[in-house]
Motif scaffolding. Structure first.
Motif, mmCIF file in Angstrom:
data_model
loop_
_atom_site.group_PDB
_atom_site.id
_atom_site.type_symbol
_atom_site.label_atom_id
_atom_site.label_comp_id
_atom_site.label_asym_id
_atom_site.label_seq_id
_atom_site.Cartn_x
_atom_site.Cartn_y
_atom_site.Cartn_z
ATOM 1 N N PHE A 89 -8.297 -10.063 23.330
ATOM 2 C CA PHE A 89 -6.756 -9.753 23.256
ATOM 3 C C PHE A 89 -5.977 -10.556 22.199
ATOM 4 O O PHE A 89 -6.615 -11.731 21.961
ATOM 5 C CB PHE A 89 -5.975 -10.174 24.664
ATOM 6 N N ALA A 90 -5.337 -10.033 21.369
ATOM 7 C CA ALA A 90 -4.572 -10.911 20.080
ATOM 8 C C ALA A 90 -3.056 -10.544 20.376
ATOM 9 O O ALA A 90 -2.651 -9.774 20.684
ATOM 10 C CB ALA A 90 -5.096 -10.440 18.771
ATOM 11 N N LYS A 91 -2.625 -11.513 19.351
ATOM 12 C CA LYS A 91 -0.831 -11.330 19.371
ATOM 13 C C LYS A 91 -0.645 -11.892 17.889
ATOM 14 O O LYS A 91 -1.002 -12.755 17.256
ATOM 15 C CB LYS A 91 -0.088 -12.203 20.437
ATOM 16 N N LEU A 92 0.507 -11.221 17.267
ATOM 17 C CA LEU A 92 1.103 -11.504 16.215
ATOM 18 C C LEU A 92 2.143 -12.494 16.373
ATOM 19 O O LEU A 92 3.092 -12.137 17.257
ATOM 20 C CB LEU A 92 1.674 -10.381 15.436
ATOM 21 N N VAL A 93 2.240 -13.634 15.699
ATOM 22 C CA VAL A 93 3.202 -14.597 15.941
ATOM 23 C C VAL A 93 3.979 -14.401 14.720
ATOM 24 O O VAL A 93 3.702 -14.657 13.652
ATOM 25 C CB VAL A 93 2.733 -16.120 16.098
ATOM 26 N N CYS A 94 5.418 -13.881 14.936
ATOM 27 C CA CYS A 94 6.340 -13.518 13.604
ATOM 28 C C CYS A 94 7.418 -14.454 13.829
ATOM 29 O O CYS A 94 7.890 -14.796 14.727
ATOM 30 C CB CYS A 94 6.652 -11.981 13.972
ATOM 31 N N ILE A 95 8.046 -14.669 12.789
ATOM 32 C CA ILE A 95 9.300 -15.410 12.416
ATOM 33 C C ILE A 95 10.413 -14.488 11.667
ATOM 34 O O ILE A 95 10.098 -14.054 10.861
ATOM 35 C CB ILE A 95 9.144 -16.640 11.705
#
Length: 203
Positions: A89-95
């Motif tokens: 499982f992965a996630k994109l960390v966005c700003i």
């Protein structure tokens, strides 16, 4: 929990399993490798970005990257944060506007986006401990720089006979795993690794 930085070191095609690919992540300044099975479309999306090829029309991941850029969304990092029943499982960390937003993603898609954004990829120690593969010291010290590795896409050329793993003991499985790793068939290596881990859990 401490994050461990990874980099894409290879994209491997399995001769023994049709249409099977593995993206191989390497521990930065370490000898562990994390191979993850992906589909052919995702393998192509990653390869296109690694080779800096320019398709005549944007691929899906290119479109999403262009969308983020247009609306001022920065992909800060990708984190592979969980492994459950063999699925990463992965996630994109966005700003965006100084606000950090985490978006759930398939790992293959997250990696395709990470290559396009030139952002860092991370995982955690417990995931590497369970799913990682160790390289020999000699192989680790002979590696090329990050830049040159990013443009090399090794493909398996020698298939290992499809031995019945159920009839093998742990020592034989370890030996088979090393043979498969030497041939860079990371897809098959994943199945052998999982069989070894399954045996150890039952002890």
């Amino acid at each position: 929990m401490r994050k461990i930085e990874l980099e894409i070191v290879a994209l491997s095609h399995s001769i023994t399993q049709t249409h099977s690919y593995a993206v191989v992540l390497g521990e930065v300044n370490g000898l562990r490798r994390l191979p993850i099975v992906i589909g052919g479309f995702e393998a192509q999306a990653i390869a296109v970005a690694l080779e800096r090829m320019q398709p005549s029309r944007p691929l899906t991941h290119d479109l999403f990257a262009n969308f983020m850029t247009t609306f001022g969304i920065e992909l800060s990092e990708v984190i592979i944060y969980k492994l459950e029943e063999g699925i990463f499982f992965a996630k994109l960390v966005c700003i965006h506007d100084s606000e950090t937003i985490e978006i759930d993603s398939r790992t293959s898609d997250a990696l395709a986006m990470a290559v396009r954004a030139s952002c860092k990829i991370y995982t955690y120690e417990n995931i590497l401990e369970v799913a990682g593969l160790y390289l020999d010291q000699a192989e680790g010290t002979g590696e090329t720089s990050t830049e040159s590795k990013a443009t090399q896409i090794p493909v398996s050329s020698n298939a290992v006979p499809d031995t019945d793993m159920k009839g093998m003991n742990l020592e034989e499985l370890d030996q088979l795993l090393q043979k498969v790793l030497d041939q860079e068939d990371y897809v098959r290596a994943i199945h052998i690794r999982d069989e070894i881990n399954s045996r150890k859990k039952k002890k």
